[in-house]
Scaffold this motif. Structure first.
Motif, mmCIF file in Angstrom:
data_model
loop_
_atom_site.group_PDB
_atom_site.id
_atom_site.type_symbol
_atom_site.label_atom_id
_atom_site.label_comp_id
_atom_site.label_asym_id
_atom_site.label_seq_id
_atom_site.Cartn_x
_atom_site.Cartn_y
_atom_site.Cartn_z
ATOM 1 N N SER A 122 -36.686 108.421 55.338
ATOM 2 C CA SER A 122 -36.859 108.599 53.904
ATOM 3 C C SER A 122 -38.302 108.291 53.555
ATOM 4 C CB SER A 122 -35.906 107.683 53.133
ATOM 5 O OG SER A 122 -36.152 106.321 53.484
ATOM 6 N N GLY A 123 -38.644 108.476 52.297
ATOM 7 C CA GLY A 123 -40.010 108.199 51.861
ATOM 8 C C GLY A 123 -40.566 109.313 51.001
ATOM 9 N N GLN A 124 -41.880 109.361 50.909
ATOM 10 C CA GLN A 124 -42.537 110.365 50.091
ATOM 11 C C GLN A 124 -42.403 111.751 50.721
ATOM 12 O OE1 GLN A 124 -43.942 109.755 47.032
ATOM 13 N NE2 GLN A 124 -43.009 107.732 47.348
ATOM 14 N N PRO A 125 -42.340 112.794 49.886
ATOM 15 C CA PRO A 125 -42.198 114.149 50.429
ATOM 16 C C PRO A 125 -43.243 114.505 51.478
ATOM 17 C CG PRO A 125 -41.823 114.177 48.066
ATOM 18 C CD PRO A 125 -42.273 112.784 48.408
ATOM 19 N N ALA A 126 -44.506 114.111 51.249
ATOM 20 C CA ALA A 126 -45.552 114.457 52.213
ATOM 21 C C ALA A 126 -45.284 113.811 53.572
ATOM 22 C CB ALA A 126 -46.919 114.030 51.682
ATOM 23 N N ASP A 127 -44.815 112.554 53.560
ATOM 24 C CA ASP A 127 -44.500 111.868 54.819
ATOM 25 C C ASP A 127 -43.327 112.546 55.526
ATOM 26 O OD1 ASP A 127 -46.485 110.007 54.282
ATOM 27 O OD2 ASP A 127 -45.094 108.658 53.251
ATOM 28 N N LEU A 128 -42.309 112.926 54.741
ATOM 29 C CA LEU A 128 -41.145 113.585 55.331
ATOM 30 C C LEU A 128 -41.519 114.930 55.931
ATOM 31 C CD1 LEU A 128 -38.541 112.705 52.570
ATOM 32 C CD2 LEU A 128 -38.362 112.075 54.982
ATOM 33 N N LEU A 129 -42.333 115.692 55.217
ATOM 34 C CA LEU A 129 -42.745 116.997 55.723
ATOM 35 C C LEU A 129 -43.523 116.856 57.024
ATOM 36 C CD1 LEU A 129 -43.778 118.782 52.408
ATOM 37 C CD2 LEU A 129 -41.782 119.263 53.827
ATOM 38 N N TYR A 130 -44.355 115.817 57.134
ATOM 39 C CA TYR A 130 -45.119 115.584 58.362
ATOM 40 C C TYR A 130 -44.164 115.280 59.519
ATOM 41 C CZ TYR A 130 -48.402 113.646 61.710
ATOM 42 O OH TYR A 130 -49.126 113.409 62.855
ATOM 43 N N ARG A 131 -43.165 114.399 59.276
ATOM 44 C CA ARG A 131 -42.222 114.048 60.335
ATOM 45 C C ARG A 131 -41.388 115.250 60.754
ATOM 46 N NH1 ARG A 131 -39.840 109.618 56.947
ATOM 47 N NH2 ARG A 131 -41.699 108.435 56.419
ATOM 48 N N VAL A 132 -40.966 116.044 59.765
ATOM 49 C CA VAL A 132 -40.183 117.244 60.084
ATOM 50 C C VAL A 132 -40.968 118.157 61.017
ATOM 51 C CG1 VAL A 132 -39.356 119.412 59.082
ATOM 52 C CG2 VAL A 132 -38.692 117.236 58.057
ATOM 53 N N ARG A 133 -42.264 118.279 60.791
ATOM 54 C CA ARG A 133 -43.091 119.196 61.581
ATOM 55 C C ARG A 133 -43.469 118.625 62.943
ATOM 56 N NH1 ARG A 133 -47.964 121.107 57.850
ATOM 57 N NH2 ARG A 133 -48.456 122.256 59.758
ATOM 58 N N TYR A 134 -43.694 117.310 63.021
ATOM 59 C CA TYR A 134 -44.314 116.767 64.236
ATOM 60 C C TYR A 134 -43.532 115.650 64.935
ATOM 61 C CZ TYR A 134 -48.313 119.233 62.244
ATOM 62 O OH TYR A 134 -49.139 120.195 61.711
ATOM 63 N N ALA A 135 -42.656 114.937 64.240
ATOM 64 C CA ALA A 135 -41.995 113.767 64.840
ATOM 65 C C ALA A 135 -40.670 114.145 65.481
ATOM 66 C CB ALA A 135 -41.768 112.692 63.773
ATOM 67 N N ASP A 136 -40.281 113.380 66.498
ATOM 68 C CA ASP A 136 -38.956 113.559 67.092
ATOM 69 C C ASP A 136 -37.898 113.042 66.112
ATOM 70 O OD1 ASP A 136 -39.989 114.573 69.451
ATOM 71 O OD2 ASP A 136 -40.144 112.588 70.384
ATOM 72 N N PRO A 137 -36.744 113.692 66.050
ATOM 73 C CA PRO A 137 -35.695 113.210 65.144
ATOM 74 C C PRO A 137 -35.160 111.857 65.594
ATOM 75 C CG PRO A 137 -34.852 114.953 66.560
ATOM 76 C CD PRO A 137 -36.339 114.894 66.793
ATOM 77 N N ASP A 138 -34.779 111.044 64.619
ATOM 78 C CA ASP A 138 -34.190 109.738 64.904
ATOM 79 C C ASP A 138 -32.675 109.917 65.010
ATOM 80 O OD1 ASP A 138 -33.352 107.128 65.069
ATOM 81 O OD2 ASP A 138 -33.987 106.557 63.044
#
Length: 298
Positions: free
Chosen positions: A215-231
């Motif tokens: 969770s968090g700010q939209p910009a942070d979420l969009l970054y994780r969606v694009r680059y981070a592994d899912p938790d």
């Protein structure tokens, strides 16, 4: 949640008598309403200042069309609609059950059998849309209603036909960041594979109480969606590999809805048999609440 009408809410929309408020947001208000014969419906209206926008009227008409495509088995059956009225409105079946986010709040994360049953049924809903060349584009827990007979997908406000980007600005990301696909997050074409990505996120939430990208700010979420592994912390061990495949950044290896449904569930048993008792009790409570509610106005 059923709430009283406010002082400036209309008493009728079309032939429907408004009884209560079910929810309100930036685009419009959803009411509990009765037909002249006494049947209960959910009636969605659009805020007047938005109704003046021709593009939004077109979007509202497409929303009604998409809801008709999915039909009453997998969605809230459309009863009536008037997208050309001064205040556009749409009346649908009143779904007897909570949205998935409320269901998890009431009963906690769902057991694996329930997650698999919900997932397989949602594959059927998305498959019906995709066969009609329609993509949902905003599948999330609050848009999945849990009934005793299976989940229903609602809210087609940004659904559209495949390849039709006339109502989407180039490079714009439309949807909910926490459950958005990587390609949608960058404003690219959202195909059926994007809906599969979102479905996997919804199932992670159902199994754990949290989304795959936090969770968090939209910009942070969009970054994780694009680059981070899912938790996938808390996802049952036997379920994690199939959900991980659905959450691949590249849409190519994601399974189609038919393949995913087969991997999730064997089709045996009644849907309600897989739900925990606290959730079944909440479904029953909401069904009774519709008739126990006494209309009033604040």
């Amino acid at each position: 949640m059923i709430r009283p009408l406010l002082h400036d809410d209309p008493s009728h929309v079309g032939t429907y008598r408004l009884a209560a408020r079910l929810g309100s947001g930036g685009m419009g208000t959803v009411y509990l309403a009765r037909t002249p014969g006494g049947a209960t419906v959910a009636l969605k209206t659009v805020h007047a200042h938005i109704a003046a926008d021709a593009a939004f009227r077109t979007r509202f008409r497409l929303e009604a069309d998409a809801a008709r495509v999915i039909g009453g088995r997998h969605g809230a059956q459309v009863v009536d609609a008037d997208p050309l009225a001064d205040v556009p409105w749409m009346a649908t079946e009143y779904v007897l059950g909570p949205p998935l986010d409320d269901a998890v709040a009431v009963s906690g994360p769902l057991p694996e059998a329930a997650v698999r049953a919900v997932g397989a049924a949602l594959c059927g809903a998305l498959g019906q849309l995709h066969r009609s060349d329609v993509v949902h584009r905003d599948l999330k827990p609050s848009n999945v209603m849990i009934t005793a007979y299976g989940p229903k997908v609602i809210d087609f406000g940004i659904a559209r036909a495949l390849g039709d980007d006339r109502l989407t600005r180039v490079g714009a990301a439309a949807g909910t960041p926490a459950f958005m696909s990587p390609e949608q997050a960058t404003g690219q074409e959202h195909t059926p594979a994007g809906d599969v990505f979102a479905l996997a996120g919804v199932l992670v939430f159902a199994a754990t109480g949290h989304g795959p990208f936090g969770s968090g700010q939209p910009a942070d979420l969009l970054y994780r969606v694009r680059y981070a592994d899912p938790d996938l912390t808390g996802v049952p061990e036997s379920l994690a590999p199939v959900l991980a495949r659905c959450l691949a950044k590249d849409p190519a290896p994601r399974p189609a809805t038919g393949e995913l449904a087969a991997a999730l569930h064997d089709g045996h048993g009644e849907f309600a048999d897989h739900l925990p008792h606290p959730l079944l009790s909440e479904i029953a409570r909401r069904a009774a609440e519709v008739w126990q509610f006494r209309p009033e106005r604040l």
